[in-house]
Enzyme design. Structure first.
Site, mmCIF file in Angstrom:
data_model
loop_
_atom_site.group_PDB
_atom_site.id
_atom_site.type_symbol
_atom_site.label_atom_id
_atom_site.label_comp_id
_atom_site.label_asym_id
_atom_site.label_seq_id
_atom_site.Cartn_x
_atom_site.Cartn_y
_atom_site.Cartn_z
ATOM 1 C CB CYS A 113 -44.038 0.485 11.845
ATOM 2 S SG CYS A 113 -42.302 0.461 12.313
ATOM 3 C CD GLU A 156 -39.997 -6.484 11.977
ATOM 4 O OE1 GLU A 156 -39.205 -5.618 12.398
ATOM 5 O OE2 GLU A 156 -41.228 -6.379 12.097
HETATM 6 NI NI NI Z 1 -41.530 -1.667 11.900
#
Ligand code: NI
Length: 189
Positions: A113, A156
């Site tokens: 991420c 997401e």
């Molecule tokens: Ni992320």
């Protein structure tokens, strides 16, 4: 002799918007739906997100990661020799998304991420999903996805509910710095 970079060259290396890192309150909030399409605010948000994701070489980005708590995500990955095991994902702008799982099958896979730079973890996700939402002009999107594509969408959309992937890791021994893990690498989202 010192090499002097022109200002424009230096700017190219800087993400357009600062990406918030884990610990920032925005990343823990439930984001609001977009009510109106074809507005300068939405168009600018999408443009900034596209520029930022591309500057960071990410496979996905959610609006809360740049401090905007709206239900907007972008994702996409071209075939990349850096990630030979990752299937390409069509470049998509997805607004007010809804995810449905198509069966109960789950699959473990590595994730990274942009808000947790340099780290990777093994996260279980639904293998087969249907997702719906809108593009930036308000046109409906309705797709089925599997494997990495389904994983990216789930990662997401979690951001829109204030969930970061470490929360979903089952075995914390499979969480660490990419530089130490020595795995082939997966893109950050
Ligand atoms: Ni992320």
């Amino acid at each position: 002799m010192t090499e002097i970079l022109h200002e424009s060259e230096m700017e190219e290396r800087v993400p357009v918007r600062k990406i918030l890192h884990m610990g920032a309150p925005s990343l823990l909030q439930v984001s609001e739906e977009i009510q109106e399409f074809n507005t300068p605010e939405l168009d600018n948000l999408v443009k900034d997100m596209l520029d930022t994701m591309s500057a960071m070489n990410g496979a996905g980005l959610a609006a809360p990661q740049i401090g905007v708590n709206k239900r907007v995500v972008i994702f996409g990955l071209e075939k990349n020799p850096r990630y030979p095991d990752v299937e390409p994902v069509p470049m998509t702008i997805l607004i007010n998304p809804i995810i449905e799982r198509l069966d109960d099958q789950m699959e473990d896979g590595w994730e990274g991420c942009l808000s947790i730079p340099g780290m990777r973890g093994v996260v279980p996700r639904y293998r087969n999903i249907r997702y719906r939402g809108f593009d930036q002009n308000g046109n409906p999107i309705d797709r089925k996805a599997t494997g990495f594509h389904a994983r990216v969408v789930q990662h997401e959309c979690d951001h829109l509910d204030g969930i970061l992937y470490p929360e979903r890791i089952r075995d914390m021994k499979l969480f660490g710095f990419e530089s130490e893990l020595g795995n082939s690498g997966v893109p950050e989202e």
